[in-house]
Scaffold this motif. Sequence first.
Motif, PDB file in Angstrom:
ATOM      1  N   VAL A 188     -55.819  22.152  45.356  1.00 51.04           N
ATOM      2  CA  VAL A 188     -57.249  22.391  45.550  1.00 51.04           C
ATOM      3  C   VAL A 188     -58.017  21.072  45.531  1.00 51.04           C
ATOM      4  CG1 VAL A 188     -59.310  23.519  44.617  1.00 51.04           C
ATOM      5  CG2 VAL A 188     -57.108  24.704  44.562  1.00 51.04           C
ATOM      6  N   GLN A 189     -57.608  20.159  44.656  1.00 57.65           N
ATOM      7  CA  GLN A 189     -58.235  18.841  44.622  1.00 57.65           C
ATOM      8  C   GLN A 189     -58.060  18.115  45.955  1.00 57.65           C
ATOM      9  OE1 GLN A 189     -56.177  17.193  41.216  1.00 57.65           O
ATOM     10  NE2 GLN A 189     -57.920  17.555  39.856  1.00 57.65           N
ATOM     11  N   GLU A 190     -56.873  18.167  46.512  1.00 63.15           N
ATOM     12  CA  GLU A 190     -56.625  17.532  47.807  1.00 63.15           C
ATOM     13  C   GLU A 190     -57.507  18.137  48.891  1.00 63.15           C
ATOM     14  OE1 GLU A 190     -52.507  17.974  48.560  1.00 63.15           O
ATOM     15  OE2 GLU A 190     -51.865  16.536  47.020  1.00 63.15           O
ATOM     16  N   PHE A 191     -57.663  19.448  48.847  1.00 59.77           N
ATOM     17  CA  PHE A 191     -58.520  20.137  49.811  1.00 59.77           C
ATOM     18  C   PHE A 191     -59.969  19.664  49.698  1.00 59.77           C
ATOM     19  CE2 PHE A 191     -61.317  23.957  50.354  1.00 59.77           C
ATOM     20  CZ  PHE A 191     -61.309  23.968  51.747  1.00 59.77           C
ATOM     21  N   LEU A 192     -60.501  19.605  48.486  1.00 60.44           N
ATOM     22  CA  LEU A 192     -61.886  19.192  48.280  1.00 60.44           C
ATOM     23  C   LEU A 192     -62.118  17.739  48.688  1.00 60.44           C
ATOM     24  CD1 LEU A 192     -62.742  20.826  44.831  1.00 60.44           C
ATOM     25  CD2 LEU A 192     -63.433  21.610  47.105  1.00 60.44           C
ATOM     26  N   GLN A 193     -61.123  16.899  48.506  1.00 58.84           N
ATOM     27  CA  GLN A 193     -61.273  15.483  48.829  1.00 58.84           C
ATOM     28  C   GLN A 193     -61.061  15.187  50.313  1.00 58.84           C
ATOM     29  OE1 GLN A 193     -62.402  13.162  46.604  1.00 58.84           O
ATOM     30  NE2 GLN A 193     -62.670  14.979  45.330  1.00 58.84           N
ATOM     31  N   SER A 194     -60.562  16.140  51.054  1.00 63.71           N
ATOM     32  CA  SER A 194     -60.305  15.926  52.472  1.00 63.71           C
ATOM     33  C   SER A 194     -61.545  16.241  53.309  1.00 63.71           C
ATOM     34  CB  SER A 194     -59.144  16.803  52.939  1.00 63.71           C
ATOM     35  OG  SER A 194     -59.548  18.155  53.043  1.00 63.71           O
ATOM     36  N   SER A 195     -61.617  15.641  54.488  1.00 60.56           N
ATOM     37  CA  SER A 195     -62.720  15.924  55.406  1.00 60.56           C
ATOM     38  C   SER A 195     -62.651  17.347  55.939  1.00 60.56           C
ATOM     39  CB  SER A 195     -62.705  14.933  56.571  1.00 60.56           C
ATOM     40  OG  SER A 195     -61.484  15.006  57.288  1.00 60.56           O
ATOM     41  N   PRO A 199     -61.464  13.079  41.742  1.00 59.88           N
ATOM     42  CA  PRO A 199     -60.540  14.003  42.405  1.00 59.88           C
ATOM     43  C   PRO A 199     -60.916  15.472  42.252  1.00 59.88           C
ATOM     44  CG  PRO A 199     -59.336  12.300  41.229  1.00 59.88           C
ATOM     45  CD  PRO A 199     -60.763  12.144  40.849  1.00 59.88           C
ATOM     46  N   SER A 200     -61.633  15.803  41.181  1.00 60.19           N
ATOM     47  CA  SER A 200     -61.941  17.209  40.899  1.00 60.19           C
ATOM     48  C   SER A 200     -63.395  17.576  41.191  1.00 60.19           C
ATOM     49  CB  SER A 200     -61.631  17.538  39.430  1.00 60.19           C
ATOM     50  OG  SER A 200     -60.260  17.394  39.164  1.00 60.19           O
ATOM     51  N   GLN A 201     -64.148  16.691  41.832  1.00 58.82           N
ATOM     52  CA  GLN A 201     -65.577  16.964  41.969  1.00 58.82           C
ATOM     53  C   GLN A 201     -66.149  16.420  43.264  1.00 58.82           C
ATOM     54  OE1 GLN A 201     -68.102  16.759  38.369  1.00 58.82           O
ATOM     55  NE2 GLN A 201     -69.299  15.230  39.471  1.00 58.82           N
ATOM     56  N   VAL A 202     -67.014  17.222  43.877  1.00 60.53           N
ATOM     57  CA  VAL A 202     -67.755  16.806  45.061  1.00 60.53           C
ATOM     58  C   VAL A 202     -69.225  17.151  44.850  1.00 60.53           C
ATOM     59  CG1 VAL A 202     -68.034  17.002  47.560  1.00 60.53           C
ATOM     60  CG2 VAL A 202     -65.763  17.271  46.540  1.00 60.53           C
ATOM     61  N   SER A 203     -70.109  16.193  45.106  1.00 58.13           N
ATOM     62  CA  SER A 203     -71.549  16.427  44.998  1.00 58.13           C
ATOM     63  C   SER A 203     -72.149  16.584  46.390  1.00 58.13           C
ATOM     64  CB  SER A 203     -72.239  15.275  44.263  1.00 58.13           C
ATOM     65  OG  SER A 203     -71.811  15.202  42.923  1.00 58.13           O
ATOM     66  N   ILE A 204     -72.996  17.598  46.529  1.00 55.24           N
ATOM     67  CA  ILE A 204     -73.704  17.848  47.778  1.00 55.24           C
ATOM     68  C   ILE A 204     -75.181  17.581  47.512  1.00 55.24           C
ATOM     69  CG2 ILE A 204     -74.109  19.508  49.628  1.00 55.24           C
ATOM     70  CD1 ILE A 204     -71.660  20.962  47.702  1.00 55.24           C
TER      71      ILE A 204
END
Length: 221
Positions: free
Chosen positions: A51-58, A105-110
């Motif tokens: 899931v981390q890889e998914f979130l970090q990918s474009s 790796p575990s977080q994305v900010s919008i």
Amino acid sequence: MNRPLHVSSLTPIDSRNYRSSRNSSVLSASVLSFAGDTCATLELNAPLESVQEFLQSSHSDRYLLGTDVYTKREDGLWDCHQPVIEFFGLSLRPVFVHRLDRESPSQVSINIVDARTDIVKNPESRTNKAAASILEASSFVGEGVVSAKPGATSGACELSVDLSLTLHIPLPRFMLIPPGFNSIGSAIVRRAGKSRTKELLKSLQRAYDKEWKTRSEPGSP
């Protein structure tokens, strides 16, 4: 099985230099603000690392933006058209300018770095024209944070969204405010916040299950 979504309510919080009387709809205010914090969680039957890889990918960009109507600009920001909202004869479409920040790796900010409210349907009455002119000058600020962490079930991952959203409406002094105007502001924020967190998690789950997870399965291209 997915855990139930929990969404907090949104309420108007601030009206600077506010003045009103019981028999009058005239306000003396510089800015009317409505704000709220919304959160939601669900559990994915998937390894945290995947899931981390998914979130970090474009590949996850379009789903993190929370809308199917978006345009990537030359400066790397995104123009994101939100669903149309109907109020008092007005068709309103909030447009957010987003920046995606992958901080860990575990977080994305919008981040909402700019915003506007488009009037999709031209108002006909004088009252609606007044409301339209006010709302076109309004702006949103806020941030959504998508996080992944180990789930309660072994081998699962908990996905969460925390959204902070504020609507600022600049008001001329001693301006006649149409009836129900305050409910328009609170309804825009409430709908934008609640629907955004729910649909964001659901779209991320669908994208992971149908598109990303198959990449690591045997026989996948």
